[in-house]
Motif scaffolding. Structure first.
Motif, mmCIF file in Angstrom:
data_model
loop_
_atom_site.group_PDB
_atom_site.id
_atom_site.type_symbol
_atom_site.label_atom_id
_atom_site.label_comp_id
_atom_site.label_asym_id
_atom_site.label_seq_id
_atom_site.Cartn_x
_atom_site.Cartn_y
_atom_site.Cartn_z
ATOM 1 N N LEU A 41 0.817 -1.211 0.000
ATOM 2 C CA LEU A 41 0.000 0.000 0.000
ATOM 3 C C LEU A 41 0.852 1.261 0.000
ATOM 4 N N ASN A 42 0.315 2.311 -0.603
ATOM 5 C CA ASN A 42 0.773 3.674 -0.330
ATOM 6 C C ASN A 42 -0.281 4.293 0.580
ATOM 7 N N LEU A 43 -0.163 4.027 1.872
ATOM 8 C CA LEU A 43 -1.193 4.419 2.818
ATOM 9 C C LEU A 43 -0.777 5.719 3.508
ATOM 10 N N PHE A 44 -1.436 6.808 3.100
ATOM 11 C CA PHE A 44 -1.137 8.114 3.675
ATOM 12 C C PHE A 44 -1.727 8.199 5.079
ATOM 13 N N LEU A 45 -0.930 8.700 6.003
ATOM 14 C CA LEU A 45 -1.382 8.917 7.371
ATOM 15 C C LEU A 45 -1.616 10.403 7.586
ATOM 16 N N TYR A 46 -2.778 10.740 8.094
ATOM 17 C CA TYR A 46 -3.113 12.123 8.413
ATOM 18 C C TYR A 46 -2.823 12.373 9.896
ATOM 19 N N PRO A 47 -2.741 13.620 10.302
ATOM 20 C CA PRO A 47 -2.348 13.895 11.695
ATOM 21 C C PRO A 47 -3.174 13.159 12.743
ATOM 22 N N ARG A 113 -10.666 2.737 7.456
ATOM 23 C CA ARG A 113 -12.066 2.763 7.871
ATOM 24 C C ARG A 113 -12.990 3.023 6.678
ATOM 25 N N SER A 114 -12.534 3.826 5.740
ATOM 26 C CA SER A 114 -13.368 4.193 4.593
ATOM 27 C C SER A 114 -13.473 3.083 3.558
ATOM 28 N N PHE A 115 -12.467 2.212 3.481
ATOM 29 C CA PHE A 115 -12.453 1.139 2.481
ATOM 30 C C PHE A 115 -13.783 0.380 2.507
ATOM 31 N N PRO A 116 -14.369 0.103 1.339
ATOM 32 C CA PRO A 116 -13.865 0.190 -0.038
ATOM 33 C C PRO A 116 -14.150 1.523 -0.719
ATOM 34 N N MET A 117 -14.484 2.531 0.074
ATOM 35 C CA MET A 117 -14.656 3.863 -0.495
ATOM 36 C C MET A 117 -13.342 4.628 -0.411
ATOM 37 N N GLU A 118 -13.189 5.600 -1.283
ATOM 38 C CA GLU A 118 -12.165 6.622 -1.148
ATOM 39 C C GLU A 118 -12.872 7.967 -1.117
ATOM 40 N N LYS A 119 -12.256 8.908 -0.408
ATOM 41 C CA LYS A 119 -12.888 10.211 -0.231
ATOM 42 C C LYS A 119 -12.040 11.304 -0.859
ATOM 43 N N GLY A 120 -12.718 12.315 -1.350
ATOM 44 C CA GLY A 120 -12.053 13.505 -1.852
ATOM 45 C C GLY A 120 -12.807 14.724 -1.355
ATOM 46 N N MET A 121 -12.188 15.879 -1.489
ATOM 47 C CA MET A 121 -12.818 17.107 -1.027
ATOM 48 C C MET A 121 -12.752 18.147 -2.124
ATOM 49 N N ILE A 122 -13.912 18.678 -2.473
ATOM 50 C CA ILE A 122 -13.961 19.793 -3.412
ATOM 51 C C ILE A 122 -13.799 21.070 -2.601
ATOM 52 N N PRO A 123 -12.686 21.792 -2.772
ATOM 53 C CA PRO A 123 -12.414 22.967 -1.933
ATOM 54 C C PRO A 123 -13.530 23.993 -2.002
ATOM 55 N N SER A 124 -13.660 24.746 -0.933
ATOM 56 C CA SER A 124 -14.701 25.768 -0.851
ATOM 57 C C SER A 124 -14.379 26.943 -1.766
ATOM 58 N N VAL A 125 -15.400 27.660 -2.132
ATOM 59 C CA VAL A 125 -15.267 28.865 -2.943
ATOM 60 C C VAL A 125 -15.767 30.041 -2.111
ATOM 61 N N GLU A 161 -17.195 3.657 12.838
ATOM 62 C CA GLU A 161 -16.839 4.618 13.891
ATOM 63 C C GLU A 161 -15.812 5.626 13.373
ATOM 64 N N ALA A 162 -16.116 6.167 12.201
ATOM 65 C CA ALA A 162 -15.177 7.052 11.508
ATOM 66 C C ALA A 162 -15.603 8.512 11.519
ATOM 67 N N GLU A 163 -16.637 8.860 12.272
ATOM 68 C CA GLU A 163 -17.130 10.240 12.229
ATOM 69 C C GLU A 163 -16.052 11.237 12.662
ATOM 70 N N THR A 164 -15.384 10.952 13.783
ATOM 71 C CA THR A 164 -14.340 11.875 14.251
ATOM 72 C C THR A 164 -13.173 11.899 13.279
ATOM 73 N N TYR A 165 -12.788 10.735 12.766
ATOM 74 C CA TYR A 165 -11.721 10.672 11.764
ATOM 75 C C TYR A 165 -12.059 11.549 10.568
ATOM 76 N N GLU A 166 -13.280 11.417 10.095
ATOM 77 C CA GLU A 166 -13.674 12.165 8.902
ATOM 78 C C GLU A 166 -13.645 13.662 9.166
ATOM 79 N N ARG A 167 -14.151 14.066 10.324
ATOM 80 C CA ARG A 167 -14.163 15.496 10.660
ATOM 81 C C ARG A 167 -12.744 16.044 10.761
ATOM 82 N N MET A 168 -11.867 15.309 11.418
ATOM 83 C CA MET A 168 -10.484 15.776 11.578
ATOM 84 C C MET A 168 -9.736 15.764 10.243
ATOM 85 N N THR A 169 -10.029 14.774 9.404
ATOM 86 C CA THR A 169 -9.364 14.695 8.102
ATOM 87 C C THR A 169 -9.809 15.827 7.193
ATOM 88 N N ILE A 170 -11.079 16.198 7.256
ATOM 89 C CA ILE A 170 -11.565 17.329 6.460
ATOM 90 C C ILE A 170 -10.851 18.608 6.887
#
Length: 260
Positions: A41-47, A113-125, A161-170
């Motif tokens: 894997l190329n598994l990126f770790l977020y803070p 936790r997200s697998f088999p999904m991947e997430k992306g973010m469309i930056p705000s305008v 149980e990824a709600e906090t992960y998702e919020r912090m990753t965003i």
């Protein structure tokens, strides 16, 4: 989680999913492919991933980063990326993989936790709210997609149980997007200012020492209630660090940190 331009959505591999769109998936040890996705894997770790993993392993940030992390500097990327080291074996398996499964399952990273999904973010305008997008991207060998269990991105996030992960990753993805242009004035991300920013989000033990054992508090005013929180709570400290980077790197005012 990567920033995505809205006009590039059709160029992303995988099926786009709406937050309430259903997909079939369930993983369990009886599947022939069990644990196969935990290799090479190329598994990126977020803070927040690093925060949880080093706490789970009962080690300080320095030791965790030295033992389990590769830090890479990519061209035209003005903040280093952090990748989980793979084991030095034939299959380059995840270093936390055991014959019975994940050894850090309760504190596994957001990507897992997200697998088999991947997430992306469309930056705000114009300082609007960024939009989270989901893609269904199981590997070809995955048999979990044939299971009758129905999920949606929203229900799967809750189930894992990824709600906090998702919020912090965003929050981290929003901050990381600010490094799309070079803020270092020619020093690069490995210069003194860049090292300070990296320490702030990936080495919380040293960041806490910096706050409480340097001249930081004689130069900046922090409300006592916030000081007590960041003294003992790593999550609060990380959020404080996000604010500190915006002030330290870009001079953006913060309600939490005020120059004296």
């Amino acid at each position: 989680m990567r920033p995505i331009k809205i006009n590039n959505l059709d160029q992303i591999s995988g099926k786009p999913l709406k937050s309430n769109e259903k997909f079939n998936f369930r993983c369990h040890p009886n599947l022939a492919c069990f644990n196969r996705c935990c290799r090479n894997l190329n598994l990126f770790l977020y803070p927040y991933d690093v925060l949880r993993l080093k706490t789970c392993l009962n080690m300080d940030s320095d030791l965790f980063l030295d033992r389990y992390v590769d830090i890479i500097f990519r061209k035209d990327n003005y903040f280093p990326d952090v990748l989980l080291k793979m084991a030095e074996n034939e299959t380059r398996s995840c270093c936390f993989l055991t014959p019975k499964g994940c050894n850090v399952y309760l504190d596994r990273p957001d990507t897992c936790r997200s697998f088999p999904m991947e997430k992306g973010m469309i930056p705000s305008v114009n300082k609007g709210v960024p939009r989270l997008v989901y893609f269904f991207r199981p590997p070809d060998f995955c048999m979990g997609v044939k299971e009758p269990s129905e999920n949606t991105p929203k229900s799967w996030t809750c189930d894992q149980e990824a709600e906090t992960y998702e919020r912090m990753t965003i929050l981290w993805a929003e901050l990381k997007q600010m490094f799309a242009t070079d803020p270092w004035g020619g020093q690069g991300p490995n210069g003194p200012k860049g090292k300070m920013a990296f320490m702030t989000v990936y080495n919380l033990d040293r960041f806490r020492q910096f706050i409480f054992k340097s001249s930081f508090l004689s130069r900046y005013r922090v409300e006592s209630i916030n000081l007590e929180k960041i003294r003992t709570d790593d999550c609060k400290l990380l959020l404080f660090g996000f604010d500190w980077i915006k002030l330290f790197v870009w001079g953006r005012p913060s309600k939490k940190i005020r120059p004296r």
